[in-house]
Scaffold this active site. Sequence first.
Site, PDB file in Angstrom:
ATOM      1  CG  HIS A 140      -1.674  -1.375   1.272  1.00 41.72           C
ATOM      2  ND1 HIS A 140      -2.753  -1.724   0.486  1.00 41.72           N
ATOM      3  CD2 HIS A 140      -1.390  -2.490   2.007  1.00 41.72           C
ATOM      4  CE1 HIS A 140      -3.109  -2.978   0.759  1.00 41.72           C
ATOM      5  NE2 HIS A 140      -2.298  -3.468   1.670  1.00 41.72           N
ATOM      6  CD  GLU A 156      -2.156  -3.654   4.972  1.00 41.35           C
ATOM      7  OE1 GLU A 156      -3.349  -3.414   4.686  1.00 41.35           O
ATOM      8  OE2 GLU A 156      -1.498  -4.585   4.460  1.00 41.35           O
ATOM      9  CG  HIS A 199       0.511  -6.849   2.613  1.00 37.07           C
ATOM     10  ND1 HIS A 199      -0.352  -6.005   1.976  1.00 37.07           N
ATOM     11  CD2 HIS A 199       1.505  -7.143   1.716  1.00 37.07           C
ATOM     12  CE1 HIS A 199       0.073  -5.797   0.737  1.00 37.07           C
ATOM     13  NE2 HIS A 199       1.204  -6.469   0.549  1.00 37.07           N
ATOM     14  CD  GLU A 251      -2.058 -10.062   4.594  1.00 36.33           C
ATOM     15  OE1 GLU A 251      -2.076  -9.179   5.482  1.00 36.33           O
ATOM     16  OE2 GLU A 251      -2.499  -9.882   3.436  1.00 36.33           O
TER      17      GLU A 251
HETATM   18 ZN    ZN Z   1      -2.239  -5.273   2.696  1.00 34.59          ZN
END
Ligand code: ZN
Length: 224
Positions: A9, A23, A78, A141
């Site tokens: 992102h 995030e 992430h 993640e």
């Molecule tokens: Zn992400």
Amino acid sequence: MKITIDPGHGGSDSGATANGLKEKDIVLNVAKKLKSILINDYENVSIQMTRDSDVFVELNKRADLANDWGANYFVSIHVNAGGGHGFESYIYNGNVSSNTINYRTIIHDEIISQVGFYDRGKKEANFAVLRETNMPAILLENLFIDNKEDAYWLKSDENLKRLAIATAEGIAKALKLKKKTSTDTKTGYYQVVTGSFEEKANAEKRVEELKKAGFDSFIEYEEK
Ligand SMILES: [Zn+2]
């Protein structure tokens, strides 16, 4: 060893947001810490960041950067969302090399054992950065931003440092990176030898010459 670190992102794309966290900020923070640990602690490592500030980068562009640079490994960072908790890792769900699988196993297990996250498992998905990269790639993640306990953990910079260390050590194990020794980090010193002589008088003459020229010098004797 060329490693691309990909903080997800950025810019207009905040990624998941909840509990006062974004995030894009967390993953950039972890990515920067990961970069400095790998550079400072291991030999022969080059790092490429797909972004090192709060900017938006297209998914294909991220893969292109790594492909064009000729990266040996691609690590995408992430934070999860959507109602769950814990840690999971991804590799591409198509054809992958055995290195892709092996590296993922080592890194995933290292993070779980060092940080003690709840383990959601080793997963596969058709994510663009995993699909479009030509080298082994992993996507991590790290906890759920919309879970209260996970978010609380993610709010601590000390915790993010632990996560970066665990990730770095997992990568180092997987890629067999050599840890720098104390000599490499320059706590030792280097000696310059300007000659060796069979006659002591000749050695003393050289020392005299060096001293006149302003160089500190001394004689060491070694048996043949
Ligand atoms: Zn992400």
